[in-house]
Write a protein that holds these residues in place. Structure first.
Motif, short mmCIF file in Angstrom:
data_model
loop_
_atom_site.label_atom_id
_atom_site.label_comp_id
_atom_site.label_asym_id
_atom_site.label_seq_id
_atom_site.Cartn_x
_atom_site.Cartn_y
_atom_site.Cartn_z
N VAL A 124 0.86 -1.19 0.00
CA VAL A 124 0.00 0.00 0.00
C VAL A 124 0.89 1.24 0.00
O VAL A 124 1.77 1.39 0.86
CB VAL A 124 -0.92 0.03 1.24
N LEU A 125 0.66 2.12 -0.99
CA LEU A 125 1.46 3.35 -1.09
C LEU A 125 0.74 4.55 -0.48
O LEU A 125 1.37 5.43 0.09
CB LEU A 125 1.77 3.65 -2.56
N GLN A 126 -0.58 4.58 -0.65
CA GLN A 126 -1.34 5.77 -0.19
C GLN A 126 -2.79 5.37 0.08
O GLN A 126 -3.33 4.47 -0.59
CB GLN A 126 -1.31 6.84 -1.29
N VAL A 127 -3.39 6.03 1.06
CA VAL A 127 -4.81 5.81 1.35
C VAL A 127 -5.48 7.18 1.41
O VAL A 127 -5.07 8.04 2.20
CB VAL A 127 -5.02 5.06 2.69
N GLN A 128 -6.48 7.39 0.55
CA GLN A 128 -7.22 8.65 0.55
C GLN A 128 -8.64 8.36 1.03
O GLN A 128 -9.35 7.56 0.42
CB GLN A 128 -7.26 9.25 -0.86
N ASN A 129 -9.02 9.01 2.13
CA ASN A 129 -10.36 8.79 2.70
C ASN A 129 -11.09 10.12 2.70
O ASN A 129 -10.89 10.95 3.59
CB ASN A 129 -10.24 8.23 4.12
N PRO A 130 -11.93 10.37 1.70
CA PRO A 130 -12.53 11.71 1.52
C PRO A 130 -13.49 12.11 2.64
O PRO A 130 -13.81 13.28 2.76
CB PRO A 130 -13.31 11.57 0.21
N LYS A 131 -13.96 11.16 3.46
CA LYS A 131 -14.89 11.47 4.56
C LYS A 131 -16.11 12.22 4.06
O LYS A 131 -16.67 13.07 4.75
CB LYS A 131 -14.20 12.27 5.67
N SER A 132 -16.52 11.92 2.86
CA SER A 132 -17.72 12.52 2.29
C SER A 132 -18.65 11.37 1.93
O SER A 132 -18.20 10.36 1.39
CB SER A 132 -17.35 13.32 1.05
N PHE A 133 -19.94 11.51 2.23
CA PHE A 133 -20.85 10.36 2.11
C PHE A 133 -20.93 9.83 0.69
O PHE A 133 -21.26 8.68 0.47
CB PHE A 133 -22.24 10.73 2.61
N ASP A 134 -20.64 10.68 -0.30
CA ASP A 134 -20.78 10.22 -1.68
C ASP A 134 -19.44 9.94 -2.37
O ASP A 134 -19.34 9.89 -3.57
CB ASP A 134 -21.59 11.22 -2.51
N ARG A 135 -18.37 9.79 -1.56
CA ARG A 135 -17.06 9.49 -2.15
C ARG A 135 -16.49 8.23 -1.50
O ARG A 135 -16.49 8.10 -0.27
CB ARG A 135 -16.10 10.67 -1.93
N THR A 136 -15.98 7.35 -2.32
CA THR A 136 -15.39 6.10 -1.83
C THR A 136 -13.90 6.30 -1.54
O THR A 136 -13.20 6.95 -2.33
CB THR A 136 -15.56 5.02 -2.93
N PRO A 137 -13.38 5.74 -0.43
CA PRO A 137 -11.94 5.80 -0.20
C PRO A 137 -11.16 5.16 -1.36
O PRO A 137 -11.66 4.22 -2.01
CB PRO A 137 -11.76 5.00 1.09
N VAL A 138 -9.96 5.67 -1.58
CA VAL A 138 -9.11 5.19 -2.67
C VAL A 138 -7.79 4.70 -2.09
O VAL A 138 -7.11 5.44 -1.36
CB VAL A 138 -8.84 6.32 -3.70
N VAL A 139 -7.44 3.47 -2.40
CA VAL A 139 -6.18 2.88 -1.93
C VAL A 139 -5.25 2.69 -3.13
O VAL A 139 -5.63 2.07 -4.13
CB VAL A 139 -6.44 1.51 -1.26
N THR A 140 -4.06 3.27 -3.04
CA THR A 140 -3.06 3.09 -4.11
C THR A 140 -2.10 2.00 -3.70
O THR A 140 -1.52 2.05 -2.60
CB THR A 140 -2.27 4.40 -4.34
N ILE A 141 -1.94 1.02 -4.58
CA ILE A 141 -1.01 -0.08 -4.30
C ILE A 141 0.05 -0.15 -5.38
O ILE A 141 -0.12 0.38 -6.48
CB ILE A 141 -1.74 -1.44 -4.23
N GLU A 142 1.15 -0.83 -5.04
CA GLU A 142 2.18 -1.15 -6.04
C GLU A 142 2.11 -2.66 -6.27
O GLU A 142 2.14 -3.43 -5.31
CB GLU A 142 3.55 -0.76 -5.52
N ALA A 143 1.99 -3.05 -7.54
CA ALA A 143 1.87 -4.47 -7.86
C ALA A 143 2.81 -4.83 -9.00
O ALA A 143 3.16 -3.97 -9.82
CB ALA A 143 0.43 -4.79 -8.26
N ASP A 144 3.19 -6.09 -9.05
CA ASP A 144 4.02 -6.56 -10.15
C ASP A 144 3.27 -6.40 -11.48
O ASP A 144 2.05 -6.62 -11.54
CB ASP A 144 4.37 -8.04 -9.92
#
Ligand code: SF4
Ligand code: SF4
Length: 163
Positions: A128-148
């Motif tokens: 996991v590189l980054q986690v964005q949690n907008p804390k807004s009811f109509d926005r989904t959290p976004v997780v950035t990963i590094e993968a092969d």
């Protein structure tokens, strides 16, 4: 297979991905909307006119990858969790992938988690590189990963260990 399970074939998945040359230039959306449904937040959320649905709201969204900046706003707004963002510009051996993630607990940056395919099977450990949690009811959290790179067309979700 798709009609019975909702799981797309590899051919269907690859058709939704922008060309590898575009992916290697920088972040770009992959819009995995396969069914005609009355939905369009992806189109209305994009400030760069990169997604077009057209006059019939049931149309399947079409991505113009040249207009897409990979900002991930559409990803966060899509109620179907159908969009991810792929970036192949950082490394020859890995890709960075932004995924919508609606489970708790959210992972943390730096954590190693299980990478899952579209059937929910574990296919690799990913970082996991980054986690964005907008804390807004109509926005989904976004997780950035590094993968092969070898799993770029397979990775679609993650699973964290219970904390
Ligand atoms: S990632 Fe950003 S620029 Fe690309 S389609 Fe989504 S909202 Fe538009
Ligand atoms: S918002 Fe998501 S589910 Fe709705 S049309 Fe766009 S990609 Fe499909």
């Amino acid at each position: 297979m798709f009609e019975k399970t909702g799981i797309p074939s590899e051919e269907m998945i690859r058709e939704k991905f922008p060309p590898i040359e575009r992916i290697n230039k920088g972040p770009v959306a992959v819009v995995e909307c396969y069914k005609e449904i009355p939905c369009n937040p992806c189109e209305t959320a994009c400030r760069f006119s990169a997604i077009t649905i057209g006059e019939d709201i049931n149309n399947i969204p079409v991505l113009n990858e040249d207009n897409c900046t990979g900002c991930a706003i559409c990803l966060s707004k899509c109620p179907g969790l159908a969009i991810m963002v792929v970036d192949g510009s950082k490394s020859d051996t890995t890709v960075q992938v932004k995924l919508p993630y609606e489970f708790l607990p959210l992972p943390s940056a730096g954590e190693t988690v299980k990478g899952l395919d579209r059937e929910g099977k574990i296919i690799a450990d990913v970082k996991v590189l980054q986690v964005q949690n907008p804390k807004s009811f109509d926005r989904t959290p976004v997780v950035t990963i590094e993968a092969d790179r070898s799993i770029m067309y397979k990775i679609r979700n993650i699973r964290t260990e219970a904390k």
